[in-house]
Design a protein around this motif. Structure first.
Motif, PDB file in Angstrom:
ATOM      1  N   LYS A  96       0.951  -1.373   0.205  1.00 37.67           N
ATOM      2  CA  LYS A  96       0.113  -0.115  -0.113  1.00 37.67           C
ATOM      3  C   LYS A  96       0.795   1.311   0.039  1.00 37.67           C
ATOM      4  N   ASN A 121       0.989   4.062  -2.897  1.00 36.14           N
ATOM      5  CA  ASN A 121       0.722   5.514  -2.767  1.00 36.14           C
ATOM      6  C   ASN A 121       1.928   6.322  -3.292  1.00 36.14           C
ATOM      7  N   TYR A 144      -6.785  14.938  10.129  1.00 36.81           N
ATOM      8  CA  TYR A 144      -5.623  14.500   9.242  1.00 36.81           C
ATOM      9  C   TYR A 144      -4.991  13.596  10.017  1.00 36.81           C
ATOM     10  N   GLU A 194      -6.598  10.451  11.204  1.00 36.12           N
ATOM     11  CA  GLU A 194      -6.628   9.649  10.108  1.00 36.12           C
ATOM     12  C   GLU A 194      -5.215   8.976   9.647  1.00 36.12           C
ATOM     13  N   GLU A 234      -4.454   5.229   9.434  1.00 38.84           N
ATOM     14  CA  GLU A 234      -4.299   4.588   8.067  1.00 38.84           C
ATOM     15  C   GLU A 234      -3.060   4.597   7.363  1.00 38.84           C
ATOM     16  N   ASN A 235      -2.064   5.318   7.829  1.00 37.82           N
ATOM     17  CA  ASN A 235      -0.903   5.331   7.187  1.00 37.82           C
ATOM     18  C   ASN A 235      -0.032   3.931   7.230  1.00 37.82           C
ATOM     19  N   GLU A 244      -2.438  13.632   1.035  1.00 37.72           N
ATOM     20  CA  GLU A 244      -3.099  12.318   0.701  1.00 37.72           C
ATOM     21  C   GLU A 244      -2.342  11.009   0.942  1.00 37.72           C
ATOM     22  N   ARG A 245      -1.033  11.175   0.350  1.00 35.07           N
ATOM     23  CA  ARG A 245      -0.064  10.065   0.743  1.00 35.07           C
ATOM     24  C   ARG A 245       0.276   9.823   2.195  1.00 35.07           C
ATOM     25  N   ARG A 273      -3.614   7.306   1.731  1.00 37.11           N
ATOM     26  CA  ARG A 273      -4.318   7.134   0.654  1.00 37.11           C
ATOM     27  C   ARG A 273      -3.613   7.138  -0.476  1.00 37.11           C
ATOM     28  N   ALA A 274      -4.072   6.742  -1.698  1.00 36.83           N
ATOM     29  CA  ALA A 274      -3.494   6.659  -3.098  1.00 36.83           C
ATOM     30  C   ALA A 274      -3.800   8.111  -3.657  1.00 36.83           C
ATOM     31  N   SER A 283      -7.803  11.425  -6.154  1.00 36.63           N
ATOM     32  CA  SER A 283      -9.031  11.672  -6.129  1.00 36.63           C
ATOM     33  C   SER A 283      -9.285  13.319  -6.566  1.00 36.63           C
TER      34      SER A 283
END
Length: 452
Positions: free
Chosen positions: A152, A156, A265, A268, A272-273, A440-441, A445-446, A449
């Protein structure tokens, strides 16, 4: 068919193939940013290697899981010995009924055979070892999760690189157009100055200055063109396309997206990182390692059942079975087990400290990316106002040249300034999007968007 006809057909086919190849090589591929990200995630070789590592970890887990179940083994032997032990019954050894010795003379009984065979098939089920096997399966499960997090993180990073190259090409292309307009302005200005020098209304230095500006403009065009070619090759390599693929990129970018509070941020990112999640799996793996090391103090007890066949061994039937329990325990190892437990405990402490370190680094990265996003947004606002002024200046210069109020070189200059302002505006917008992609990275997240 004659040889000459065959060669003619072969030559025609070769020319057709050459033309087809040339036509294919000149084909331009239209590519959106979202499609570029998708291609990179599908075809990039680094990501293919990362996915294979995930498969490798999953297969390792399958092997570790099989340790829970019984193992069926077979052991067979064919042995030859150089001497046998004989049993000798002396004369009269069995008695002397009616004065007659039994046996009447010494008898030698041969035990077994010089060459004998044996084969045994055993089913063994570990018992106390299941505690250690469970911890080993926890270790492998953590390795699978770590490899997935690594994949993942690589995805990213590749997506962010695609954004950077895609935006870099767009900026370089517009910079090239601005340099071409500047070159046109310099050429027009040079022509006017040379005429003025011939008419005696200007000095030679003005013409020299214009020629220098013309050369600088041509150099800027070449520099931008080289930059575009380099970025194209890097992007094709990143996407897994042939390096000479010609790409037509969309220049329209949307910079309208909502932002969240900075604290959201950070929260999150901690959840998620991929690097943080991999560090959490490293802690889990270290904990399982400590528990597995402690099981070395527990005796290894294995239940087994065995069927054996032999031919040539004395006092044994050909086929027989055995059932039992095997115990194996190390009584003293001079502190090796204790050292192993302490070593794994140190690794656990290292993993926990590394997790805290990564959380702090990610929080700093979010802070930096968020601040960069705010700064680049201000730069977009300023660049937008400059571009509007430059566009209005070009419009006025175009109207005035028709009325004879300004020279054509002035229009060229206004057009060049307008293109340069557009390039700076595009660069500011893409810098804003790149800051968003970096955020985002960092979150996990990739990127993509914001540009879709």
């Amino acid at each position: 068919m004659t040889r000459r006809q065959f060669l003619r057909i072969l030559a025609t086919a070769g020319v057709f193939l050459l033309c087809t190849t040339s036509a294919l090589s000149d084909e331009v591929r239209h590519l959106k940013l979202s499609e570029a990200v998708r291609l990179a995630l599908q075809q990039n070789r680094s990501l293919k290697i990362a996915r294979l590592k995930v498969q490798e970890s999953e297969h390792k887990k399958e092997g570790a899981r099989s340790d829970y179940f019984p193992v069926i083994t077979n052991q067979s032997n064919a042995v030859h010995i150089n001497a046998l032990q004989n049993v000798t019954i002396p004369a009269g050894g069995l008695g002397t009924p009616a004065g007659v010795p039994v046996p009447a003379q010494n008898i030698a009984l041969v035990q077994g055979k010089e060459t004998f065979y044996s084969s045994g098939t055993m089913v063994a089920q570990p018992l106390t070892q299941l505690l250690r096997i469970h911890q080993e399966n926890r270790v492998v499960a953590a390795e699978i999760a770590t490899s997935k997090d690594g994949l993942k993180n690589a995805e990213n990073e590749i997506a962010l690189q695609v954004h950077a190259l895609y935006y870099g090409i767009l900026v370089a292309q517009l910079q090239k157009k601005a340099a071409e307009q500047q070159t046109s302005f310099s050429a027009e200005n040079l022509s006017e100055n040379e005429n003025n020098v011939r008419n005696g209304s200007a000095l030679q230095v003005a013409a020299l200055q214009s020629r220098a500006e013309l050369l600088q403009g041509q150099q800027s065009v070449l520099t931008a063109d080289l930059k575009i070619q380099d970025y194209m090759v890097e992007l094709n390599d990143l996407l897994g396309l042939p390096l000479n693929t010609k790409l037509d990129l969309e220049s329209e970018v949307d910079t309208n997206f909502e932002t969240l509070p900075k604290a959201e941020y950070v929260k999150e990112a901690w959840e998620e990182n991929p690097e943080i999640r991999a560090a959490e799996q490293a802690v889990e793996k270290a904990r399982a390692g400590v528990a597995a090391a402690k099981t070395a103090y527990i005796p290894d007890i294995t239940a087994f059942a065995r069927h054996s066949y032999q031919d040539g061994v004395p006092f044994f039937v050909h086929n027989f079975g055995t059932v039992g329990v095997n115990l194996n325990y190390t009584l003293w190892d001079f502190g090796k087990r204790r050292a192993t437990v302490r070593q794994n405990a140190s690794q656990l402490a290292e993993a926990e400290q590394n997790l805290e370190r990564l959380k702090e680094e990610v929080a700093v990265a979010v802070e930096r990316s968020y601040n960069k996003l705010e700064r680049t947004k201000s730069m977009v606002n300023v660049a937008t106002q400059v571009a509007q002024l430059r566009q209005e200046s070009e419009r006025l210069a175009t109207n005035q040249v028709a009325q004879g109020l300004v020279l054509i070189s002035d229009v060229r200059h206004a057009t060049a300034a307008n293109y340069e302002a557009k390039a700076e505006l595009l660069q500011a917008r893409l810098g804003y999007l790149l800051a968003w992609a970096e955020l985002e990275r960092t979150i996990g997240r990739a990127p993509g968007s914001a540009a879709q």
